[in-house]
Write an enzyme that holds these catalytic residues in place. Structure first.
Site, PDB file in Angstrom:
ATOM      1  N   SER A 119       0.821  -1.210   0.000  1.00 30.05           N
ATOM      2  CA  SER A 119       0.000   0.000   0.000  1.00 30.05           C
ATOM      3  C   SER A 119       0.853   1.257   0.000  1.00 30.05           C
ATOM      4  CB  SER A 119      -0.923   0.002   1.218  1.00 30.05           C
ATOM      5  OG  SER A 119      -0.186  -0.211   2.386  1.00 30.05           O
ATOM      6  N   HIS A 140      -2.426  -2.752  -6.386  1.00 32.55           N
ATOM      7  CA  HIS A 140      -2.859  -2.450  -5.017  1.00 32.55           C
ATOM      8  C   HIS A 140      -4.381  -2.511  -4.915  1.00 32.55           C
ATOM      9  CE1 HIS A 140      -3.317   0.633  -1.552  1.00 32.55           C
ATOM     10  NE2 HIS A 140      -3.275  -0.594  -1.083  1.00 32.55           N
ATOM     11  N   GLU A 152      -5.070  -0.008  -7.830  1.00 32.66           N
ATOM     12  CA  GLU A 152      -4.048   0.908  -8.343  1.00 32.66           C
ATOM     13  C   GLU A 152      -3.000   0.083  -9.091  1.00 32.66           C
ATOM     14  OE1 GLU A 152      -3.662   4.646  -5.446  1.00 32.66           O
ATOM     15  OE2 GLU A 152      -3.051   2.781  -4.504  1.00 32.66           O
ATOM     16  N   ASN A 190      -3.681   6.325  -1.243  1.00 30.52           N
ATOM     17  CA  ASN A 190      -3.207   6.555   0.125  1.00 30.52           C
ATOM     18  C   ASN A 190      -2.556   7.927   0.273  1.00 30.52           C
ATOM     19  OD1 ASN A 190      -4.146   4.398   1.578  1.00 30.52           O
ATOM     20  ND2 ASN A 190      -2.428   3.080   1.033  1.00 30.52           N
TER      21      ASN A 190
HETATM   22  N1  CAA Z   1     -15.994  -9.401   2.307  1.00 31.18           N
HETATM   23  C1  CAA Z   1     -16.918  -9.592   1.350  1.00 31.18           C
HETATM   24  N2  CAA Z   1     -18.061  -8.873   1.275  1.00 31.18           N
HETATM   25  C2  CAA Z   1     -18.279  -7.967   2.237  1.00 31.18           C
HETATM   26  C3  CAA Z   1     -17.368  -7.723   3.279  1.00 31.18           C
HETATM   27  C4  CAA Z   1     -16.190  -8.492   3.293  1.00 31.18           C
HETATM   28  N3  CAA Z   1     -15.243  -8.330   4.227  1.00 31.18           N
HETATM   29  N4  CAA Z   1     -17.870  -6.752   4.075  1.00 31.18           N
HETATM   30  C5  CAA Z   1     -19.032  -6.394   3.537  1.00 31.18           C
HETATM   31  N5  CAA Z   1     -19.300  -7.115   2.433  1.00 31.18           N
HETATM   32  C6  CAA Z   1     -20.438  -6.996   1.531  1.00 31.18           C
HETATM   33  C7  CAA Z   1     -21.699  -7.484   2.206  1.00 31.18           C
HETATM   34  O1  CAA Z   1     -21.915  -8.867   1.979  1.00 31.18           O
HETATM   35  C8  CAA Z   1     -22.765  -6.658   1.531  1.00 31.18           C
HETATM   36  O2  CAA Z   1     -23.114  -7.231   0.272  1.00 31.18           O
HETATM   37  P1  CAA Z   1     -24.612  -7.102  -0.305  1.00 31.18           P
HETATM   38  O3  CAA Z   1     -25.042  -5.682  -0.153  1.00 31.18           O
HETATM   39  O4  CAA Z   1     -24.508  -7.535  -1.708  1.00 31.18           O
HETATM   40  O5  CAA Z   1     -25.430  -7.986   0.537  1.00 31.18           O
HETATM   41  C9  CAA Z   1     -22.072  -5.340   1.242  1.00 31.18           C
HETATM   42  O6  CAA Z   1     -20.648  -5.601   1.261  1.00 31.18           O
HETATM   43  C10 CAA Z   1     -22.405  -4.292   2.266  1.00 31.18           C
HETATM   44  O7  CAA Z   1     -22.061  -4.814   3.540  1.00 31.18           O
HETATM   45  P2  CAA Z   1     -22.866  -4.535   4.877  1.00 31.18           P
HETATM   46  O8  CAA Z   1     -24.324  -4.317   4.570  1.00 31.18           O
HETATM   47  O9  CAA Z   1     -22.515  -5.583   5.865  1.00 31.18           O
HETATM   48  O10 CAA Z   1     -22.232  -3.231   5.475  1.00 31.18           O
HETATM   49  P3  CAA Z   1     -22.059  -1.811   4.846  1.00 31.18           P
HETATM   50  O11 CAA Z   1     -23.148  -1.436   3.922  1.00 31.18           O
HETATM   51  O12 CAA Z   1     -21.773  -0.984   6.027  1.00 31.18           O
HETATM   52  O13 CAA Z   1     -20.709  -1.956   3.974  1.00 31.18           O
HETATM   53  C11 CAA Z   1     -18.415  -1.771   3.727  1.00 31.18           C
HETATM   54  C12 CAA Z   1     -19.527  -2.399   4.527  1.00 31.18           C
HETATM   55  C13 CAA Z   1     -18.438  -2.318   2.306  1.00 31.18           C
HETATM   56  C14 CAA Z   1     -17.114  -2.177   4.399  1.00 31.18           C
HETATM   57  C15 CAA Z   1     -18.611  -0.208   3.693  1.00 31.18           C
HETATM   58  O14 CAA Z   1     -18.782   0.289   4.975  1.00 31.18           O
HETATM   59  C16 CAA Z   1     -17.466   0.520   3.045  1.00 31.18           C
HETATM   60  O15 CAA Z   1     -17.366   0.607   1.828  1.00 31.18           O
HETATM   61  N6  CAA Z   1     -16.568   1.082   3.898  1.00 31.18           N
HETATM   62  C17 CAA Z   1     -15.378   1.786   3.424  1.00 31.18           C
HETATM   63  C18 CAA Z   1     -14.319   0.777   3.079  1.00 31.18           C
HETATM   64  C19 CAA Z   1     -13.071   1.448   2.605  1.00 31.18           C
HETATM   65  O16 CAA Z   1     -12.949   2.651   2.484  1.00 31.18           O
HETATM   66  N7  CAA Z   1     -12.053   0.614   2.297  1.00 31.18           N
HETATM   67  C20 CAA Z   1     -10.778   1.093   1.888  1.00 31.18           C
HETATM   68  C21 CAA Z   1      -9.836   0.979   3.042  1.00 31.18           C
HETATM   69  S1  CAA Z   1      -8.278   1.640   2.630  1.00 31.18           S
HETATM   70  C22 CAA Z   1      -7.462   0.338   1.911  1.00 31.18           C
HETATM   71  O17 CAA Z   1      -7.901  -0.776   1.849  1.00 31.18           O
HETATM   72  C23 CAA Z   1      -6.156   0.682   1.298  1.00 31.18           C
HETATM   73  C24 CAA Z   1      -4.974   0.725   2.152  1.00 31.18           C
HETATM   74  O18 CAA Z   1      -3.905   0.578   1.613  1.00 31.18           O
HETATM   75  C25 CAA Z   1      -5.037   1.024   3.589  1.00 31.18           C
END
Ligand code: CAA
Length: 283
Positions: A119, A140, A152, A190
């Protein structure tokens, strides 16, 4: 060059997610980790995710079994000798990554492409330990990998255009939406995301608002799915701290100097969801 067989090094949160999306898209995937328990946990998470797909009616039992049949785990990286593309998703430690790239270079076919899911670390530094630096790039992914659309594609000074095109076609075949970026600290997402989070931590430190209101402001005012402090707990405060430190060390930009509160929470083991406590508490 056609990619059919994919290898994934590291079966943690990111590696297991990458393994799952590759298998869902029809690739034969071999994944490895340093301990059987890590492999079992990562592959177990994939089965849970596939089961959820069946329960929600998005996958048939047959499709689930076919996806599962395309995934294998091994503790022996020598088994990667027939892979067309290997994605490294191991610990964010340059010394470890260099060891992995040097080993993969010896094991994999000469035309295989090697990618890192890092990352923030320099992909060039990993490329130069191999005899094929033109075939090394960054891919990424974002967490949760099955849900997040972005990948990415990181081109180093020496990655060939052909390898970038293959990487792009591969990401699209997974249903992902790639962006291209240079091999600079934090790449693109990031670089922007950490600038946001570092400022949020400073506002929190200064007591400008409660954590709940900081999160509410960004959820409701900017339509972000998670507020920044919830998101930080989700990513892991140790991961964020590590990214900020490495960006600060490379760029010497005071913007990325990790706030004291972040360092203290990491020292105290308050890393977010994975330890049950970060900015919030989790059962
Ligand atoms: N694996 C697979 N599917 C998942 C999951 C997981 N870990 N978590 C959630 N889901 C799926 C659920 O099954 C659900 O699918 P359906 O709608 O088709 O049924 C969908 O995602 C939505 O999940 P929830 O209803 O349980 O919860 P939510 O609506 O709150 O969504 C979330 C959860 C997708 C995590 C959402 O909150 C989100 O997009 N959060 C932001 C995530 C983000 O910004 N990630 C980037 C992090 S930074 C990074 O990764 C880079 C780095 O280098 C640090």
């Amino acid at each position: 060059m056609e990619i059919k067989r994919v290898g994934v090094v590291g079966c943690g949160l990111m590696g297991s997610g990458i393994t799952e999306v590759c298998a869902r898209s029809g690739y034969d995937v071999l994944t490895t980790d340093i301990k059987q328990e890590f492999l079992d946990k990562g592959i177990g998470n994939i089965w849970t995710s596939l089961e959820r797909g069946v329960k929600k009616g998005r996958l048939t039992e047959q499709e689930k079994d076919a996806i599962a049949g395309r995934i294998r785990g091994t503790l022996n990286m020598e088994d990667f000798s027939d892979r067309d593309l290997v994605i490294e998703a191991a610990i964010e430690n340059m010394a470890e990554k260099k060891k992995i790239f040097a080993a993969l270079d010896k094991i994999c076919p000469p035309n295989a492409i090697l990618a890192s899911n890092t990352s923030c670390l320099s992909v060039l530094d990993m490329a130069i330990v191999t005899k094929r630096p033109d075939k090394v790039l960054g891919l990424h992914f974002f967490n949760p990998v099955p849900v997040m659309q972005l990948v990415e594609i990181v081109k180093t000074l020496v990655t060939s255009e052909e390898v970038i095109s293959i990487g792009e076609a591969f990401c699209k075949s997974l249903g992902k939406q790639p962006v291209h970026c240079k091999d600079t600290p934090g790449f693109l997402a990031n670089r922007l995301g950490m600038a946001y989070l570092v400022y949020v931590f400073r506002c929190y430190e200064q007591g400008i608002a409660s954590k709940e209101d900081i999160d509410k402001a960004m959820r409701l005012g900017f339509n972000h799915p998670m507020g920044p402090l919830e998101l930080s707990d989700f990513i892991g405060l140790d991961t964020i701290y590590y990214i900020m430190v490495s960006m600060y060390e490379e760029l010497h930009d005071p913007l990325f100097a990790p706030p004291v509160i972040l360092k203290k929470m990491v020292t105290a083991g308050q890393l977010g969801r994975k330890t049950g406590k970060g900015f919030y508490e989790y059962k």
